[in-house]
Design a protein around this motif. Structure first.
Motif, PDB file in Angstrom:
ATOM      1  N   ALA A  28       8.043  15.121 -11.130  1.00 35.56           N
ATOM      2  CA  ALA A  28       7.550  16.451 -10.742  1.00 35.56           C
ATOM      3  C   ALA A  28       6.321  16.332  -9.850  1.00 35.56           C
ATOM      4  O   ALA A  28       6.186  17.067  -8.857  1.00 35.56           O
ATOM      5  CB  ALA A  28       7.237  17.278 -11.987  1.00 35.56           C
ATOM      6  N   GLU A  29       5.426  15.409 -10.186  1.00 37.20           N
ATOM      7  CA  GLU A  29       4.231  15.222  -9.365  1.00 37.20           C
ATOM      8  C   GLU A  29       4.611  14.736  -7.969  1.00 37.20           C
ATOM      9  O   GLU A  29       4.070  15.216  -6.964  1.00 37.20           O
ATOM     10  CB  GLU A  29       3.279  14.228 -10.030  1.00 37.20           C
ATOM     11  CG  GLU A  29       2.008  14.011  -9.238  1.00 37.20           C
ATOM     12  CD  GLU A  29       1.038  13.113  -9.971  1.00 37.20           C
ATOM     13  OE1 GLU A  29       0.144  13.665 -10.624  1.00 37.20           O
ATOM     14  OE2 GLU A  29       1.191  11.877  -9.898  1.00 37.20           O
ATOM     15  N   ALA A  30       5.552  13.802  -7.879  1.00 39.71           N
ATOM     16  CA  ALA A  30       5.991  13.292  -6.576  1.00 39.71           C
ATOM     17  C   ALA A  30       6.591  14.408  -5.734  1.00 39.71           C
ATOM     18  O   ALA A  30       6.300  14.521  -4.539  1.00 39.71           O
ATOM     19  CB  ALA A  30       6.996  12.160  -6.764  1.00 39.71           C
ATOM     20  N   VAL A  31       7.421  15.243  -6.345  1.00 38.72           N
ATOM     21  CA  VAL A  31       8.039  16.357  -5.623  1.00 38.72           C
ATOM     22  C   VAL A  31       6.969  17.345  -5.170  1.00 38.72           C
ATOM     23  O   VAL A  31       6.992  17.828  -4.032  1.00 38.72           O
ATOM     24  CB  VAL A  31       9.117  17.043  -6.496  1.00 38.72           C
ATOM     25  CG1 VAL A  31       9.580  18.352  -5.875  1.00 38.72           C
ATOM     26  CG2 VAL A  31      10.295  16.100  -6.725  1.00 38.72           C
ATOM     27  N   GLU A  32       6.008  17.631  -6.027  1.00 39.70           N
ATOM     28  CA  GLU A  32       4.941  18.566  -5.674  1.00 39.70           C
ATOM     29  C   GLU A  32       4.098  18.038  -4.516  1.00 39.70           C
ATOM     30  O   GLU A  32       3.785  18.772  -3.567  1.00 39.70           O
ATOM     31  CB  GLU A  32       4.041  18.835  -6.881  1.00 39.70           C
ATOM     32  CG  GLU A  32       2.936  19.822  -6.594  1.00 39.70           C
ATOM     33  CD  GLU A  32       2.006  20.039  -7.784  1.00 39.70           C
ATOM     34  OE1 GLU A  32       0.838  20.374  -7.538  1.00 39.70           O
ATOM     35  OE2 GLU A  32       2.436  19.871  -8.935  1.00 39.70           O
ATOM     36  N   GLY A  80       0.782  -1.231   0.000  1.00 42.46           N
ATOM     37  CA  GLY A  80       0.000   0.000   0.000  1.00 42.46           C
ATOM     38  C   GLY A  80       0.810   1.275   0.000  1.00 42.46           C
ATOM     39  O   GLY A  80       0.247   2.370   0.050  1.00 42.46           O
ATOM     40  N   LYS A  81       2.129   1.154  -0.045  1.00 46.08           N
ATOM     41  CA  LYS A  81       2.971   2.358  -0.128  1.00 46.08           C
ATOM     42  C   LYS A  81       2.733   3.016  -1.486  1.00 46.08           C
ATOM     43  O   LYS A  81       2.500   2.330  -2.483  1.00 46.08           O
ATOM     44  CB  LYS A  81       4.450   1.995   0.003  1.00 46.08           C
ATOM     45  CG  LYS A  81       4.804   1.279   1.282  1.00 46.08           C
ATOM     46  CD  LYS A  81       4.851   2.216   2.431  1.00 46.08           C
ATOM     47  CE  LYS A  81       5.356   1.483   3.667  1.00 46.08           C
ATOM     48  NZ  LYS A  81       5.183   2.236   4.860  1.00 46.08           N
ATOM     49  N   PRO A  82       2.809   4.336  -1.570  1.00 43.23           N
ATOM     50  CA  PRO A  82       2.616   5.000  -2.859  1.00 43.23           C
ATOM     51  C   PRO A  82       3.669   4.558  -3.888  1.00 43.23           C
ATOM     52  O   PRO A  82       4.864   4.512  -3.589  1.00 43.23           O
ATOM     53  CB  PRO A  82       2.759   6.486  -2.530  1.00 43.23           C
ATOM     54  CG  PRO A  82       2.374   6.579  -1.085  1.00 43.23           C
ATOM     55  CD  PRO A  82       2.903   5.312  -0.470  1.00 43.23           C
ATOM     56  N   THR A 109       3.670   0.421 -11.940  1.00 47.38           N
ATOM     57  CA  THR A 109       4.985  -0.087 -11.544  1.00 47.38           C
ATOM     58  C   THR A 109       4.949  -0.539 -10.089  1.00 47.38           C
ATOM     59  O   THR A 109       3.963  -0.338  -9.391  1.00 47.38           O
ATOM     60  CB  THR A 109       6.088   0.992 -11.663  1.00 47.38           C
ATOM     61  OG1 THR A 109       5.961   1.911 -10.568  1.00 47.38           O
ATOM     62  CG2 THR A 109       6.007   1.744 -12.986  1.00 47.38           C
ATOM     63  N   ARG A 110       6.054  -1.091  -9.651  1.00 46.35           N
ATOM     64  CA  ARG A 110       6.272  -1.376  -8.238  1.00 46.35           C
ATOM     65  C   ARG A 110       7.364  -0.463  -7.691  1.00 46.35           C
ATOM     66  O   ARG A 110       7.982  -0.744  -6.669  1.00 46.35           O
ATOM     67  CB  ARG A 110       6.644  -2.851  -8.036  1.00 46.35           C
ATOM     68  CG  ARG A 110       5.485  -3.785  -8.322  1.00 46.35           C
ATOM     69  CD  ARG A 110       5.854  -5.226  -8.022  1.00 46.35           C
ATOM     70  NE  ARG A 110       4.683  -6.064  -8.083  1.00 46.35           N
ATOM     71  CZ  ARG A 110       3.820  -6.263  -7.085  1.00 46.35           C
ATOM     72  NH1 ARG A 110       4.016  -5.669  -5.929  1.00 46.35           N
ATOM     73  NH2 ARG A 110       2.782  -7.030  -7.234  1.00 46.35           N
ATOM     74  N   ILE A 111       7.592   0.636  -8.363  1.00 45.83           N
ATOM     75  CA  ILE A 111       8.599   1.614  -7.955  1.00 45.83           C
ATOM     76  C   ILE A 111       7.968   2.536  -6.932  1.00 45.83           C
ATOM     77  O   ILE A 111       7.007   3.254  -7.234  1.00 45.83           O
ATOM     78  CB  ILE A 111       9.126   2.410  -9.162  1.00 45.83           C
ATOM     79  CG1 ILE A 111       9.716   1.466 -10.205  1.00 45.83           C
ATOM     80  CG2 ILE A 111      10.142   3.461  -8.704  1.00 45.83           C
ATOM     81  CD1 ILE A 111       9.963   2.120 -11.556  1.00 45.83           C
ATOM     82  N   MET A 112       8.497   2.489  -5.714  1.00 45.45           N
ATOM     83  CA  MET A 112       7.929   3.316  -4.650  1.00 45.45           C
ATOM     84  C   MET A 112       8.362   4.776  -4.818  1.00 45.45           C
ATOM     85  O   MET A 112       9.508   5.061  -5.163  1.00 45.45           O
ATOM     86  CB  MET A 112       8.328   2.781  -3.286  1.00 45.45           C
ATOM     87  CG  MET A 112       7.637   1.472  -2.956  1.00 45.45           C
ATOM     88  SD  MET A 112       7.941   0.906  -1.275  1.00 45.45           S
ATOM     89  CE  MET A 112       9.591   0.275  -1.433  1.00 45.45           C
ATOM     90  N   VAL A 113       7.437   5.662  -4.557  1.00 50.29           N
ATOM     91  CA  VAL A 113       7.689   7.094  -4.675  1.00 50.29           C
ATOM     92  C   VAL A 113       8.847   7.497  -3.773  1.00 50.29           C
ATOM     93  O   VAL A 113       9.686   8.319  -4.157  1.00 50.29           O
ATOM     94  CB  VAL A 113       6.407   7.893  -4.359  1.00 50.29           C
ATOM     95  CG1 VAL A 113       6.682   9.374  -4.289  1.00 50.29           C
ATOM     96  CG2 VAL A 113       5.331   7.584  -5.407  1.00 50.29           C
ATOM     97  N   THR A 114       8.954   6.901  -2.593  1.00 48.65           N
ATOM     98  CA  THR A 114      10.039   7.256  -1.680  1.00 48.65           C
ATOM     99  C   THR A 114      11.405   6.964  -2.289  1.00 48.65           C
ATOM    100  O   THR A 114      12.364   7.702  -2.031  1.00 48.65           O
ATOM    101  CB  THR A 114       9.918   6.527  -0.333  1.00 48.65           C
ATOM    102  OG1 THR A 114       9.859   5.117  -0.560  1.00 48.65           O
ATOM    103  CG2 THR A 114       8.701   6.989   0.434  1.00 48.65           C
TER     104      THR A 114
END
Length: 87
Positions: A63-67, A22-24, A29-34
Motif C-alpha cells: 500500500a505504501e509503494a502504491v501510494e 540505490g534503487k528503492p 530486503t533486496r526486493i525492489m519496489v518496482t
C-alpha cells in the motif's frame, strides 16, 4: 566526492546505495519496489504477491509503494508526456 547515504522513503521503503545500486527496496530486503509495483499493475492479488515474496513484503508495504507511486505520478506525469516519447 561525498558518499551517498541511505534514504528512508517511508515506513517500509528505503533507498540504500549499498543495496540494489540505490534503487528503492523494501526495508530489510533486496526486493525492489518496482518489482512489486509491476505485479500490482498486472493485477496480481496482493495476497499472492505477499506469498511469492514469502511474507517479506506486507500489505502495508505494498500500500505504501502504491501510494508513493501515485504521488510521484501526480507530481511528475506531465514530464513524461507525448513529447518525451518521441525524443
Amino acid at each position: 566526492m561525498p558518499r551517498k547515504s541511505r534514504r528512508i522513503l517511508g515506513r517500509h521503503i528505503v533507498a540504500d546505495p549499498e543495496i540494489c545500486h540505490g534503487k528503492p527496496t523494501f526495508l530489510g530486503t533486496r526486493i525492489m519496489v518496482t518489482q512489486v509495483l509491476k505485479q500490482v499493475a498486472k493485477g496480481k492479488p496482493w495476497d499472492a504477491i505477499m506469498a511469492e515474496w514469502r511474507g517479506a513484503v506486507t500489505k502495508d508495504a505494498i500500500a505504501e509503494a502504491v501510494e508513493i507511486a501515485q504521488r510521484i505520478f501526480e507530481d511528475h506525469a506531465v514530464e513524461y508526456g507525448q513529447e518525451s516519447l518521441h525524443a
